[in-house]
Design an enzyme around this catalytic site. Structure first.
Site, PDB file in Angstrom:
ATOM      1  N   ILE A 292       6.069  15.965  36.317  1.00  0.00           N
ATOM      2  CA  ILE A 292       6.673  17.311  36.352  1.00  0.00           C
ATOM      3  C   ILE A 292       6.696  17.908  34.952  1.00  0.00           C
TER       4      ILE A 292
ATOM      5  N   SER B 295      11.575   7.052  36.829  1.00  0.00           N
ATOM      6  CA  SER B 295      11.737   7.925  38.000  1.00  0.00           C
ATOM      7  C   SER B 295      11.427   7.284  39.353  1.00  0.00           C
TER       8      SER B 295
ATOM      9  N   THR C  69      17.997  15.069  40.165  1.00  0.00           N
ATOM     10  CA  THR C  69      17.438  14.831  41.494  1.00  0.00           C
ATOM     11  C   THR C  69      18.478  15.016  42.600  1.00  0.00           C
ATOM     12  N   ASP C  70      17.990  15.270  43.816  1.00  0.00           N
ATOM     13  CA  ASP C  70      18.901  15.343  44.970  1.00  0.00           C
ATOM     14  C   ASP C  70      19.419  13.957  45.368  1.00  0.00           C
ATOM     15  N   GLU C  71      18.763  12.887  44.858  1.00  0.00           N
ATOM     16  CA  GLU C  71      19.160  11.530  45.290  1.00  0.00           C
ATOM     17  C   GLU C  71      20.575  11.166  44.831  1.00  0.00           C
TER      18      GLU C  71
ATOM     19  N   TYR D 189      18.143   3.665  40.568  1.00  0.00           N
ATOM     20  CA  TYR D 189      17.591   4.913  40.018  1.00  0.00           C
ATOM     21  C   TYR D 189      18.590   6.061  40.166  1.00  0.00           C
TER      22      TYR D 189
ATOM     23  N   SER E  58      21.644   5.771  38.046  1.00  0.00           N
ATOM     24  CA  SER E  58      21.421   6.064  36.619  1.00  0.00           C
ATOM     25  C   SER E  58      21.279   7.571  36.396  1.00  0.00           C
ATOM     26  N   LYS E  59      20.664   8.272  37.351  1.00  0.00           N
ATOM     27  CA  LYS E  59      20.557   9.733  37.210  1.00  0.00           C
ATOM     28  C   LYS E  59      21.940  10.377  37.372  1.00  0.00           C
TER      29      LYS E  59
ATOM     30  N   LYS F   5       3.875   7.055  43.912  1.00  0.00           N
ATOM     31  CA  LYS F   5       4.723   7.856  44.795  1.00  0.00           C
ATOM     32  C   LYS F   5       3.959   8.165  46.087  1.00  0.00           C
ATOM     33  N   LEU F   6       4.709   8.427  47.169  1.00  0.00           N
ATOM     34  CA  LEU F   6       4.113   8.438  48.511  1.00  0.00           C
ATOM     35  C   LEU F   6       2.842   9.295  48.632  1.00  0.00           C
TER      36      LEU F   6
ATOM     37  N   PRO G 103       0.636   2.417  53.472  1.00  0.00           N
ATOM     38  CA  PRO G 103       1.881   1.710  53.780  1.00  0.00           C
ATOM     39  C   PRO G 103       3.035   2.670  54.063  1.00  0.00           C
TER      40      PRO G 103
ATOM     41  N   ARG H 144      12.524  13.456  53.907  1.00  0.00           N
ATOM     42  CA  ARG H 144      12.647  14.015  52.562  1.00  0.00           C
ATOM     43  C   ARG H 144      12.383  15.516  52.642  1.00  0.00           C
TER      44      ARG H 144
ATOM     45  N   ASN I 246       8.636  10.850  56.922  1.00  0.00           N
ATOM     46  CA  ASN I 246       7.523  10.280  56.148  1.00  0.00           C
ATOM     47  C   ASN I 246       6.249  10.141  56.977  1.00  0.00           C
TER      48      ASN I 246
HETATM   49  P1  NAD Z   1       7.455  10.574  35.639  1.00  0.00           P
HETATM   50  O1  NAD Z   1       7.849   9.154  35.817  1.00  0.00           O
HETATM   51  O2  NAD Z   1       6.138  11.032  36.138  1.00  0.00           O
HETATM   52  O3  NAD Z   1       7.508  10.951  34.074  1.00  0.00           O
HETATM   53  C1  NAD Z   1       8.530  10.535  33.237  1.00  0.00           C
HETATM   54  C2  NAD Z   1       8.084  10.756  31.792  1.00  0.00           C
HETATM   55  O4  NAD Z   1       9.154  10.370  30.923  1.00  0.00           O
HETATM   56  C3  NAD Z   1       6.870   9.902  31.396  1.00  0.00           C
HETATM   57  O5  NAD Z   1       5.938  10.698  30.693  1.00  0.00           O
HETATM   58  C4  NAD Z   1       7.466   8.831  30.497  1.00  0.00           C
HETATM   59  O6  NAD Z   1       6.550   8.350  29.528  1.00  0.00           O
HETATM   60  C5  NAD Z   1       8.634   9.575  29.871  1.00  0.00           C
HETATM   61  N1  NAD Z   1       9.687   8.688  29.400  1.00  0.00           N
HETATM   62  C6  NAD Z   1      10.254   7.629  30.060  1.00  0.00           C
HETATM   63  N2  NAD Z   1      11.196   7.057  29.295  1.00  0.00           N
HETATM   64  C7  NAD Z   1      11.258   7.769  28.133  1.00  0.00           C
HETATM   65  C8  NAD Z   1      12.048   7.681  26.960  1.00  0.00           C
HETATM   66  N3  NAD Z   1      12.975   6.726  26.825  1.00  0.00           N
HETATM   67  N4  NAD Z   1      11.845   8.575  25.976  1.00  0.00           N
HETATM   68  C9  NAD Z   1      10.904   9.536  26.097  1.00  0.00           C
HETATM   69  N5  NAD Z   1      10.108   9.667  27.182  1.00  0.00           N
HETATM   70  C10 NAD Z   1      10.290   8.798  28.186  1.00  0.00           C
HETATM   71  O7  NAD Z   1       8.630  11.413  36.265  1.00  0.00           O
HETATM   72  P2  NAD Z   1       8.598  12.823  37.023  1.00  0.00           P
HETATM   73  O8  NAD Z   1       8.347  12.591  38.462  1.00  0.00           O
HETATM   74  O9  NAD Z   1       7.762  13.769  36.269  1.00  0.00           O
HETATM   75  O10 NAD Z   1      10.141  13.246  36.881  1.00  0.00           O
HETATM   76  C11 NAD Z   1      10.601  13.983  35.751  1.00  0.00           C
HETATM   77  C12 NAD Z   1      12.098  14.199  35.877  1.00  0.00           C
HETATM   78  O11 NAD Z   1      12.375  14.902  37.084  1.00  0.00           O
HETATM   79  C13 NAD Z   1      12.894  12.898  35.968  1.00  0.00           C
HETATM   80  O12 NAD Z   1      14.089  13.072  35.253  1.00  0.00           O
HETATM   81  C14 NAD Z   1      13.186  12.729  37.457  1.00  0.00           C
HETATM   82  O13 NAD Z   1      14.386  12.027  37.653  1.00  0.00           O
HETATM   83  C15 NAD Z   1      13.305  14.178  37.884  1.00  0.00           C
HETATM   84  N6  NAD Z   1      12.951  14.462  39.282  1.00  0.00           N
HETATM   85  C16 NAD Z   1      11.777  14.017  39.807  1.00  0.00           C
HETATM   86  C17 NAD Z   1      11.429  14.356  41.127  1.00  0.00           C
HETATM   87  C18 NAD Z   1      10.136  13.904  41.754  1.00  0.00           C
HETATM   88  O14 NAD Z   1       9.954  14.089  42.958  1.00  0.00           O
HETATM   89  N7  NAD Z   1       9.185  13.340  41.012  1.00  0.00           N
HETATM   90  C19 NAD Z   1      12.311  15.136  41.878  1.00  0.00           C
HETATM   91  C20 NAD Z   1      13.515  15.565  41.305  1.00  0.00           C
HETATM   92  C21 NAD Z   1      13.809  15.231  39.998  1.00  0.00           C
HETATM   93  O1  DAU Z   2      14.305  13.171  46.031  1.00  0.00           O
HETATM   94  C1  DAU Z   2      13.825  13.286  44.716  1.00  0.00           C
HETATM   95  C2  DAU Z   2      13.213  11.980  44.299  1.00  0.00           C
HETATM   96  O2  DAU Z   2      11.958  11.887  44.977  1.00  0.00           O
HETATM   97  C3  DAU Z   2      13.009  11.858  42.794  1.00  0.00           C
HETATM   98  O3  DAU Z   2      14.251  11.873  42.160  1.00  0.00           O
HETATM   99  C4  DAU Z   2      12.256  10.583  42.438  1.00  0.00           C
HETATM  100  O4  DAU Z   2      11.982  10.536  41.041  1.00  0.00           O
HETATM  101  C5  DAU Z   2      10.944  10.566  43.214  1.00  0.00           C
HETATM  102  O5  DAU Z   2      10.271   9.345  42.972  1.00  0.00           O
HETATM  103  C6  DAU Z   2      11.206  10.731  44.709  1.00  0.00           C
HETATM  104  O6  DAU Z   2      11.901   9.563  45.229  1.00  0.00           O
HETATM  105  P1  DAU Z   2      11.502   8.925  46.638  1.00  0.00           P
HETATM  106  O7  DAU Z   2      11.941   7.521  46.676  1.00  0.00           O
HETATM  107  O8  DAU Z   2      11.919   9.816  47.754  1.00  0.00           O
HETATM  108  O9  DAU Z   2       9.885   9.047  46.501  1.00  0.00           O
HETATM  109  P2  DAU Z   2       8.708   8.069  46.952  1.00  0.00           P
HETATM  110  O10 DAU Z   2       7.436   8.840  46.816  1.00  0.00           O
HETATM  111  O11 DAU Z   2       8.790   6.741  46.278  1.00  0.00           O
HETATM  112  O12 DAU Z   2       8.997   7.854  48.494  1.00  0.00           O
HETATM  113  C7  DAU Z   2       9.060   8.959  49.397  1.00  0.00           C
HETATM  114  C8  DAU Z   2       9.406   8.408  50.765  1.00  0.00           C
HETATM  115  O13 DAU Z   2       8.277   7.649  51.239  1.00  0.00           O
HETATM  116  C9  DAU Z   2      10.574   7.450  50.748  1.00  0.00           C
HETATM  117  O14 DAU Z   2      11.320   7.614  51.942  1.00  0.00           O
HETATM  118  C10 DAU Z   2       9.926   6.069  50.732  1.00  0.00           C
HETATM  119  C11 DAU Z   2       8.626   6.290  51.488  1.00  0.00           C
HETATM  120  N1  DAU Z   2       7.481   5.465  51.054  1.00  0.00           N
HETATM  121  C12 DAU Z   2       7.187   5.417  49.722  1.00  0.00           C
HETATM  122  C13 DAU Z   2       6.114   4.666  49.276  1.00  0.00           C
HETATM  123  C14 DAU Z   2       5.789   4.584  47.787  1.00  0.00           C
HETATM  124  C15 DAU Z   2       6.722   4.806  51.997  1.00  0.00           C
HETATM  125  O15 DAU Z   2       6.980   4.879  53.214  1.00  0.00           O
HETATM  126  N2  DAU Z   2       5.642   4.059  51.558  1.00  0.00           N
HETATM  127  C16 DAU Z   2       5.328   3.949  50.230  1.00  0.00           C
HETATM  128  O16 DAU Z   2       4.358   3.217  49.893  1.00  0.00           O
END
Ligand code: NAD
Ligand code: DAU
Length: 354
Positions: free
Chosen positions: A8, A80, A129-131, A155, A158-159, A194-195, A210, A219, A254
């Site tokens: 992001i 994340s 995050t919404d989690e 996770y 911690s958020k 991620k999924l 999977p 979600r 899912n």
């Molecule tokens: P990501 O895992 O793709 O990227 C995280 C980035 O943070 C990476 O580039 C990593 O190198 C960097 N990082 C990790 N630890 C660090 C540290 N100690 N110092 C500096 N950089 C560091 O994550 P993302 O999916 O892009 O998520 C970004 C943010 O958005 C996170 O805070 C996550 O909780 C939040 N978020 C993600 C989602 C989602 O669906 N992916 C949804 C809602 C909120």
């Molecule tokens: O809701 C926001 C969150 O969404 C963010 O805060 C997180 O950073 C981000 O990783 C994501 O969390 P989820 O656990 O929801 O995402 P993930 O893609 O890991 O999984 C999405 C859904 O799919 C979840 O219900 C688990 C399921 N899943 C995931 C994987 C990796 C599967 O069924 N099979 C899989 O292999």
């Protein structure tokens, strides 16, 4: 921007610098999830500077703040991935809790020294995050900004802790903070643990898809570009001290997400080893403590700030599948680990994080 080499963050750096032309400093530790190739669209711009480092490194963060004099700090940096937090929570506590605390301390010190008009304009935006709200039953109303926090995984715990620290820094010290709590993102540059990217890449290679448990966990999905627009909107117009929920009004089970990816691939990539791609769906052991349902009430950001997502789940997903098909060099770099070799070459083995 912290964490700007992740999924992001990288989309946001591009979104922000394209929309505003403002200079951006990206601070990122380049963990396994950070990839400089994600920043390729801004790396050549003179307004963009990449700095390798940890948000928990107070000396570095303090020096960067004094040197670059930012008008805002946007914190994307985090561990994340929920599954990784179950296997190894330590890094999540270090970065998401301790790292955010150190970042807040340095930002507060910097902000307190700013001249009055700049102090008033300064913003610290924390991306969350919404989690943090826990799990919903099928008939429960969606999460609003006043829903009680009930995190269930290391996770999300911690958020939640980091969100509380941000809140406390506003309440106690007056730091002009903003917090956004967003639902599941998908789109270009998402790491294939991620999924959605996992399913796209497995499907085009003919590998099993999977699905955890019965596949009926729900979600809410938002295209990453819409999330970036929402963050920009909150940064420019949000009220300090407030939190804003961001979501796509796109709740999906899912199994339906996976089937939709399969159908899109059947249509636009019929040359895969296994067609129809649905034949690859494999139900596997469930994630421990797997939250059943997330849903977001985004009425506050919609009404107060006028933000709305531009993409539907169907249009955003189609764009995303096409992006992974069109960016095989990025995919190869990530799946072979080639992107990490470049980090070692460029920064030296001592900087190679876990
Ligand atoms: P990501 O895992 O793709 O990227 C995280 C980035 O943070 C990476 O580039 C990593 O190198 C960097 N990082 C990790 N630890 C660090 C540290 N100690 N110092 C500096 N950089 C560091 O994550 P993302 O999916 O892009 O998520 C970004 C943010 O958005 C996170 O805070 C996550 O909780 C939040 N978020 C993600 C989602 C989602 O669906 N992916 C949804 C809602 C909120
Ligand atoms: O809701 C926001 C969150 O969404 C963010 O805060 C997180 O950073 C981000 O990783 C994501 O969390 P989820 O656990 O929801 O995402 P993930 O893609 O890991 O999984 C999405 C859904 O799919 C979840 O219900 C688990 C399921 N899943 C995931 C994987 C990796 C599967 O069924 N099979 C899989 O292999």
């Amino acid at each position: 921007m912290t964490g700007g080499a992740g999924f992001i963050g990288a989309n946001f750096v591009f979104n922000w610098s394209t929309a505003t032309g403002d200079p951006v400093v990206t601070l990122d530790k380049l963990t396994y999830a950070g990839n400089l190739d994600n920043l390729r669209m801004v790396q050549e711009r003179k307004e963009h500077l990449f700095v390798l480092g940890d948000i928990g490194d107070c000396a570095l963060v303090g020096a960067l703040l004094r040197q670059h004099h930012p008008k805002a700090v946007v914190n994307f940096a985090a561990e994340s991935h929920v599954d990784r937090s179950i296997h190894g929570p330590e890094d999540f506590i270090q970065t998401n809790v301790v790292g955010t605390f150190h970042l807040l301390q340095e930002v507060r010190g910097y902000w307190e020294m700013l001249p009055a008009p700049e102090r008033t304009r300064f913003r610290f935006l924390h991306v969350s995050t919404d989690e943090v709200y826990g799990s919903l039953n099928p008939d429960d109303p969606p999460f609003s900004e006043s829903t009680t926090y009930a995190p269930n995984s290391p996770y999300s715990a911690s958020k939640a802790a980091s969100d509380h620290l941000v809140r406390a820094y506003h309440h106690t010290y007056g730091l002009p903070t903003l917090t956004t709590n967003c639902s599941n993102n998908y789109g270009p540059f998402q790491f294939p643990e991620k999924l959605i990217p996992l399913v796209i890449l497995n499907a085009i290679s003919g590998n099993p898809l999977p699905v955890y448990g019965d596949g009926m966990n729900v979600r809410d999905w938002l295209y990453v570009g819409d999330h970036c627009d929402a963050i920009r909107c909150v940064l420019e117009h949000g009220r300090p001290g407030e939190t804003y929920n961001i979501g796509g009004r796109s709740e999906r089970a899912n199994i339906d997400v996976v089937r939709t990816v399969c159908r899109i691939l059947d249509e636009i990539h019929p040359g895969s080893p296994t067609v129809p791609h649905e034949k690859l769906i494999t139900f596997v052991k469930d994630r421990p403590g797997h939250d059943r349902r997330y849903a977001i009430d985004a009425a506050k950001i919609e009404k107060e700030l006028g933000w709305r997502p531009k993409e539907s789940f169907e249009t955003g997903l189609r764009k995303t599948v096409q992006w992974y098909l069109d960016n095989q060099a990025w995919v190869r770099g990530v799946t072979t680990g080639e992107y990490r070799k470049w980090v070692e070459l460029h920064y030296g083995a001592q900087h190679q994080p876990s």
